[in-house]
Design an enzyme around this catalytic site. Structure first.
Site, PDB file in Angstrom:
ATOM      1  N   GLN A 100       0.870  -1.175   0.000  1.00 38.84           N
ATOM      2  CA  GLN A 100       0.000   0.000   0.000  1.00 38.84           C
ATOM      3  C   GLN A 100       0.909   1.227   0.000  1.00 38.84           C
ATOM      4  O   GLN A 100       1.447   1.607   1.024  1.00 38.84           O
ATOM      5  CB  GLN A 100      -0.905   0.025   1.237  1.00 38.84           C
ATOM      6  CG  GLN A 100      -1.858   1.210   1.221  1.00 38.84           C
ATOM      7  CD  GLN A 100      -2.565   1.418   2.540  1.00 38.84           C
ATOM      8  OE1 GLN A 100      -1.930   1.437   3.591  1.00 38.84           O
ATOM      9  NE2 GLN A 100      -3.875   1.581   2.495  1.00 38.84           N
ATOM     10  N   ARG A 199      -5.186   9.624   3.317  1.00 38.63           N
ATOM     11  CA  ARG A 199      -3.994  10.427   3.561  1.00 38.63           C
ATOM     12  C   ARG A 199      -3.862  11.572   2.539  1.00 38.63           C
ATOM     13  O   ARG A 199      -4.810  12.264   2.285  1.00 38.63           O
ATOM     14  CB  ARG A 199      -2.745   9.529   3.598  1.00 38.63           C
ATOM     15  CG  ARG A 199      -2.871   8.322   4.533  1.00 38.63           C
ATOM     16  CD  ARG A 199      -3.224   8.673   5.956  1.00 38.63           C
ATOM     17  NE  ARG A 199      -2.343   9.580   6.593  1.00 38.63           N
ATOM     18  CZ  ARG A 199      -1.390   9.274   7.463  1.00 38.63           C
ATOM     19  NH1 ARG A 199      -1.213   8.023   7.809  1.00 38.63           N
ATOM     20  NH2 ARG A 199      -0.650  10.194   8.028  1.00 38.63           N
ATOM     21  N   ARG A 330     -15.306  -4.506  10.045  1.00 35.37           N
ATOM     22  CA  ARG A 330     -16.209  -5.253  10.921  1.00 35.37           C
ATOM     23  C   ARG A 330     -16.940  -6.386  10.207  1.00 35.37           C
ATOM     24  O   ARG A 330     -18.116  -6.618  10.447  1.00 35.37           O
ATOM     25  CB  ARG A 330     -17.177  -4.296  11.628  1.00 35.37           C
ATOM     26  CG  ARG A 330     -16.563  -3.881  12.965  1.00 35.37           C
ATOM     27  CD  ARG A 330     -17.279  -2.860  13.762  1.00 35.37           C
ATOM     28  NE  ARG A 330     -18.639  -3.150  14.223  1.00 35.37           N
ATOM     29  CZ  ARG A 330     -18.938  -3.954  15.245  1.00 35.37           C
ATOM     30  NH1 ARG A 330     -18.005  -4.624  15.871  1.00 35.37           N
ATOM     31  NH2 ARG A 330     -20.193  -4.086  15.627  1.00 35.37           N
ATOM     32  N   GLY A 352      -9.661  -7.863   8.448  1.00 35.44           N
ATOM     33  CA  GLY A 352      -8.496  -7.210   9.029  1.00 35.44           C
ATOM     34  C   GLY A 352      -8.162  -7.754  10.390  1.00 35.44           C
ATOM     35  O   GLY A 352      -7.420  -8.740  10.539  1.00 35.44           O
ATOM     36  N   GLU A 443     -14.998 -26.934  36.420  1.00 31.82           N
ATOM     37  CA  GLU A 443     -15.480 -25.573  36.677  1.00 31.82           C
ATOM     38  C   GLU A 443     -16.525 -25.643  37.786  1.00 31.82           C
ATOM     39  O   GLU A 443     -17.514 -26.368  37.670  1.00 31.82           O
ATOM     40  CB  GLU A 443     -16.082 -24.993  35.381  1.00 31.82           C
ATOM     41  CG  GLU A 443     -16.870 -23.716  35.539  1.00 31.82           C
ATOM     42  CD  GLU A 443     -16.077 -22.570  36.186  1.00 31.82           C
ATOM     43  OE1 GLU A 443     -14.909 -22.358  35.821  1.00 31.82           O
ATOM     44  OE2 GLU A 443     -16.648 -21.908  37.089  1.00 31.82           O
TER      45      GLU A 443
HETATM   46  C1  LIG Z   1      -3.654  -1.996  13.875  1.00 33.25           C
HETATM   47  C2  LIG Z   1      -4.234  -1.502  12.585  1.00 33.25           C
HETATM   48  C3  LIG Z   1      -3.429  -0.819  11.672  1.00 33.25           C
HETATM   49  C4  LIG Z   1      -3.987  -0.355  10.474  1.00 33.25           C
HETATM   50  N1  LIG Z   1      -3.170   0.245   9.552  1.00 33.25           N
HETATM   51  C5  LIG Z   1      -3.686   0.652   8.360  1.00 33.25           C
HETATM   52  C6  LIG Z   1      -2.839   1.184   7.345  1.00 33.25           C
HETATM   53  O1  LIG Z   1      -1.622   1.238   7.486  1.00 33.25           O
HETATM   54  N2  LIG Z   1      -3.417   1.614   6.205  1.00 33.25           N
HETATM   55  C7  LIG Z   1      -4.759   1.548   6.002  1.00 33.25           C
HETATM   56  O2  LIG Z   1      -5.221   1.961   4.944  1.00 33.25           O
HETATM   57  N3  LIG Z   1      -5.576   0.994   6.922  1.00 33.25           N
HETATM   58  C8  LIG Z   1      -5.075   0.540   8.089  1.00 33.25           C
HETATM   59  N4  LIG Z   1      -5.897  -0.068   9.003  1.00 33.25           N
HETATM   60  C9  LIG Z   1      -7.327  -0.243   8.701  1.00 33.25           C
HETATM   61  C10 LIG Z   1      -7.615  -1.649   8.162  1.00 33.25           C
HETATM   62  O3  LIG Z   1      -7.085  -1.809   6.877  1.00 33.25           O
HETATM   63  C11 LIG Z   1      -9.132  -1.910   8.113  1.00 33.25           C
HETATM   64  O4  LIG Z   1      -9.706  -1.011   7.227  1.00 33.25           O
HETATM   65  C12 LIG Z   1      -9.786  -1.779   9.481  1.00 33.25           C
HETATM   66  O5  LIG Z   1      -9.058  -2.516  10.427  1.00 33.25           O
HETATM   67  C13 LIG Z   1     -11.238  -2.254   9.477  1.00 33.25           C
HETATM   68  O6  LIG Z   1     -11.302  -3.590   9.137  1.00 33.25           O
HETATM   69  P1  LIG Z   1     -11.541  -4.776  10.233  1.00 33.25           P
HETATM   70  O7  LIG Z   1     -12.778  -4.415  10.963  1.00 33.25           O
HETATM   71  O8  LIG Z   1     -11.671  -6.021   9.402  1.00 33.25           O
HETATM   72  O9  LIG Z   1     -10.351  -4.790  11.116  1.00 33.25           O
HETATM   73  C14 LIG Z   1      -5.356  -0.557  10.193  1.00 33.25           C
HETATM   74  C15 LIG Z   1      -6.123  -1.270  11.113  1.00 33.25           C
HETATM   75  C16 LIG Z   1      -5.576  -1.740  12.299  1.00 33.25           C
HETATM   76  C17 LIG Z   1      -6.434  -2.526  13.250  1.00 33.25           C
END
Ligand SMILES: Cc1cc2nc3c(=O)[nH]c(=O)nc-3n(C[C@H](O)[C@H](O)[C@H](O)COP(=O)(O)O)c2cc1C
Ligand code: SF4
Length: 672
Positions: A100, A199, A330, A352, A443
């Site tokens: 990315q 960004r 999510r 994610g 338990e």
């Molecule tokens: C710890 C962490 C770091 C992330 N870093 C980036 C990043 O560098 N670039 C980006 O576009 N999104 C980043 N995200 C967002 C994820 O790509 C994703 O959109 C977000 O976690 C929602 O998806 P999820 O609910 O499946 O986790 C990050 C998410 C997390 C949890």
């Protein structure tokens, strides 16, 4: 479910065939070398995901210039070999990998140089102080403050921000750096570039952040111009790579307010998606835009937004283009991913945080095995990065240490007895069973889950029970026997080869006058429903339990005062949730009694000391709810002659959190 799952169908994306529809979306990990090259730690992390069957991995925030932030960077040809090793490793699993490529919305090179001066300045100031040179110390500290203030301005999003003041030459140089980065990626054998549309690019696309009056500002065509030029530059530099675009969406919260700043509302996003397709982009990832200063907007904690809240926008984009569209945010369960694919609203699912919690999702879909579902707690992943540590997951003891931490083969046939079915005991049972040991869990109550059965009660917290449901599904399938309502006896322990004690903790009482009064209850008893309170409640304790109990009581209609020695208003809460909790507190009219120490309880209320003024305070109330920490439970092993290990809250000096429960449970079971 199993091999017929739509998640397992291959997907053609431009020149690439993805073996299934499961994608690891971009995520900063903090695992890389200082110069941004791929470290052994990041290599093993991504290899573990590939081993689990993920078809497509995106490395988050790969900087094309030497930034000061702990992200991957590919700004020099000398870094290519480490990225090549990553590509070759993932290809062994038929896993495709993208970088990315991004540039922040500020001048990364200038900010980087300034940030790199901060550390030495503080060190020099401290050295001067130690040498007794206070004049030098003051000079250095003043310089540090000046630099910090300048940085705040440079990192801000106002009208005078970089987005609005960057010259065409500066923008062209950044574009060239991104194109060069893509060229290096191609040379390293990386399969794809994901253009980070948030960004800098998203800020320029945004009506909220972009106030320019030149060819990059104003009308829609001008705002998306830089992004399209960047795509063209990247395609020219790396013509054979698949190009994906993360398209950030400004969405609406339930109350109608806008969520996110650096992106486009869906109407413009749809038009932009068509332009991207025409520009030769092979796939679009529809995702929430950020730039609000709260990572919780793009990475929402449990219970704050519906599951997959951007899916409708993704579907509108998908309707407008003929290239594949990814959705992210999510999507927790396998069933919901399958449902999205069946509905035709998206073509591939970004799991994610879910893949942090369980890197084997694809394999488990294939084998129809239970997945350890992410809690969306943000404690191990987002908060860890906030605090400048490594990415981790509270549920996964291996994250970030995949090279050295893994479940080891068992040491012959052994019987393991576990006392306590809280999370520590359950994780120990899982690991011991996977090592092929015969496991029985005792338990003494009528259900498994321990303290999570209380943690799930406060507002928005019910999702935490997914941690318990996982073990409920998995452990019987692994042959683990769970005996409820059954304390563990010495005879049963002696009939095993090893015992793991995981009996947890209990609410701590305070040795103060009146603590045993009829008007004093523990937070645990309140949350479990064992004790009913009403009227004015003073919640004593500023940690997680105190914060959540205060929120719970407000939701029950009580008048609440929160008394704590610290000055933290929402202690123990994920940084991504603080604004939500504080809004709840304000709405409910909570009174914060910070820097206040409880001294005694009387029938009329709480006697306390204001720690700032040392004055006595009396707070009249109906109930005093103690959330003053926990104490480990004792467990007798008298007469037990086999080895005994301890896990979870009863194992250390102090009871801790879910991450500690999982990790200690994992490690003791892995060493038997
Ligand atoms: C710890 C962490 C770091 C992330 N870093 C980036 C990043 O560098 N670039 C980006 O576009 N999104 C980043 N995200 C967002 C994820 O790509 C994703 O959109 C977000 O976690 C929602 O998806 P999820 O609910 O499946 O986790 C990050 C998410 C997390 C949890
Ligand atoms: S720490 Fe919490 S939110 Fe993050 S991946 Fe693990 S379970 Fe999910």
């Amino acid at each position: 479910m199993s091999a017929t799952s739509p998640l397992l169908r291959p997907l053609q994306v431009g020149p690439l065939t993805l073996k299934n529809r499961i994608m690891f979306p971009p995520m900063t990990t903090g695992y890389e070398e200082r110069d941004g090259s791929i470290s052994s730690r990041s290599l093993h992390f991504y290899e573990r995901l590939a081993k689990g069957g993920t078809a497509y991995i995106v490395l988050g925030d790969v900087a094309p210039v030497n930034t000061a932030t702990p992200t991957p960077k590919l700004f020099s040809d000398a870094q290519i070999p480490s990225f090549r090793l990553l590509a070759e490793t993932l290809h062994r699993y038929d896993c495709k990998v993208a970088l990315q490529v991004f540039h922040p919305e500020y001048d990364a090179s200038v900010v980087g140089d300034m940030m790199r001066r901060l550390g030495p300045l503080v060190r020099e100031a401290n050295a001067a102080k130690e040498a007794g040179n206070m004049e030098e110390f003051e000079t250095k500290m003043a310089e540090r403050r000046r630099l910090g203030a300048e940085l705040d301005v440079l990192l801000g999003h106002g009208e005078d921000s970089f987005v609005n003041t960057a010259t065409h030459e500066q923008l062209a140089a950044i574009q060239q750096a991104m194109a060069d980065c893509a060229r290096r990626a191609a040379e390293a054998g990386i399969d794809a570039i994901e253009v980070h549309g948030d960004r800098l690019l998203g800020s320029l696309c945004s009506t909220i952040l972009n106030h320019r009056t030149d060819c990059y500002g104003g009308c829609f065509e001008n705002r998306v111009r830089y992004a399209l030029e960047t795509v063209a530059a990247i395609k020219k530099a790396a013509p054979d790579l698949m190009i994906e675009y993360k398209l950030p969406l400004v969405t609406r919260n339930a109350d109608g307010t806008l969520r996110g700043k650096g992106g486009l509302m869906v109407e413009e996003a749809v038009l932009f998606a068509k332009m991207l397709e025409d520009a030769g982009v092979h796939m679009i990832q529809a995702a929430q835009a950020n730039h609000t200063g709260n990572m919780g907007d793009t990475i929402p904690p449990m219970g704050t937004v519906p599951y997959n809240w951007t899916l409708d926008e993704a579907a509108q984009i998908k309707n407008a283009v003929s290239i594949p569209v990814a959705t992210v945010g999510r999507v927790i369960s396998v069933a919901s991913g399958e449902e999205i694919l069946r509905s035709g609203k998206a073509d591939i699912i970004g799991y994610g945080r879910s893949l942090l919690a369980d890197p084997d999702i694809p394999q488990k879909v294939e084998k129809d095995e239970p997945v350890r579902e992410c809690l969306n707690c943000n404690l191990g992943c987002v908060d860890a990065l906030h605090n400048r540590r490594y990415l981790s997951c509270v549920l996964n003891a291996e994250n970030g240490d995949e090279e050295t931490i893994f479940i080891r083969p068992g040491d012959g046939k052994k019987k393991v007895v576990i006392a306590g079915a809280g999370v520590a005991g359950l994780e120990a049972a899982r690991v011991a069973a996977l090592r092929d040991y015969q496991v029985t869990v005792y338990e003494k109550t009528d259900r498994i889950g321990g303290q999570l059965n209380l943690a799930c009660i406060p507002p928005r917290k019910s999702e935490i029970l997914r941690a318990v449901e996982y073990y409920e599904k998995l452990l019987p399938a692994l042959g683990v026997e769970i005996r409820l309502n059954t304390p563990c006896t010495a005879a049963e322990m002696n009939a095993a080869d090893a015992v793991i004690v995981a009996v947890g903790a209990h609410n701590k009482t305070m040795p103060i006058p009146g603590a045993d009064g009829d008007n004093v209850v523990s937070a645990w008893d309140v949350l479990s429903g064992e004790k009913k309170v009403s009227g004015h409640c003073v919640v004593v304790g500023g940690g997680l339990v105190g914060t959540e109990t205060a929120e719970y009581l407000l939701a029950q209609g009580c008048k609440v005062s929160a008394m704590k020695r610290s000055d933290r208003l929402a202690g123990g809460i994920s940084a991504t949730l603080v604004s939500t909790v504080l809004a709840d507190f304000e709405k409910g009219g909570l009174t914060q009694l910070t820097k206040t120490r409880i001294e005694a309880v009387t029938a009329e209320g709480v006697q306390a000391t204001n720690l700032l003024t040392e004055e006595e305070v009396f707070v009249p109330c109906d109930w005093v709810v103690m959330a003053t920490g926990a104490e480990k439970n004792e467990f007798s092993t008298e007469g037990v002659s086999v080895p005994v290990f301890y896990a979870g809250d009863c194992s250390g000096e102090q009871p801790a959190d879910i991450a500690n429960a999982i990790r200690t449970g994992y490690h003791v079971a892995n060493k038997i």
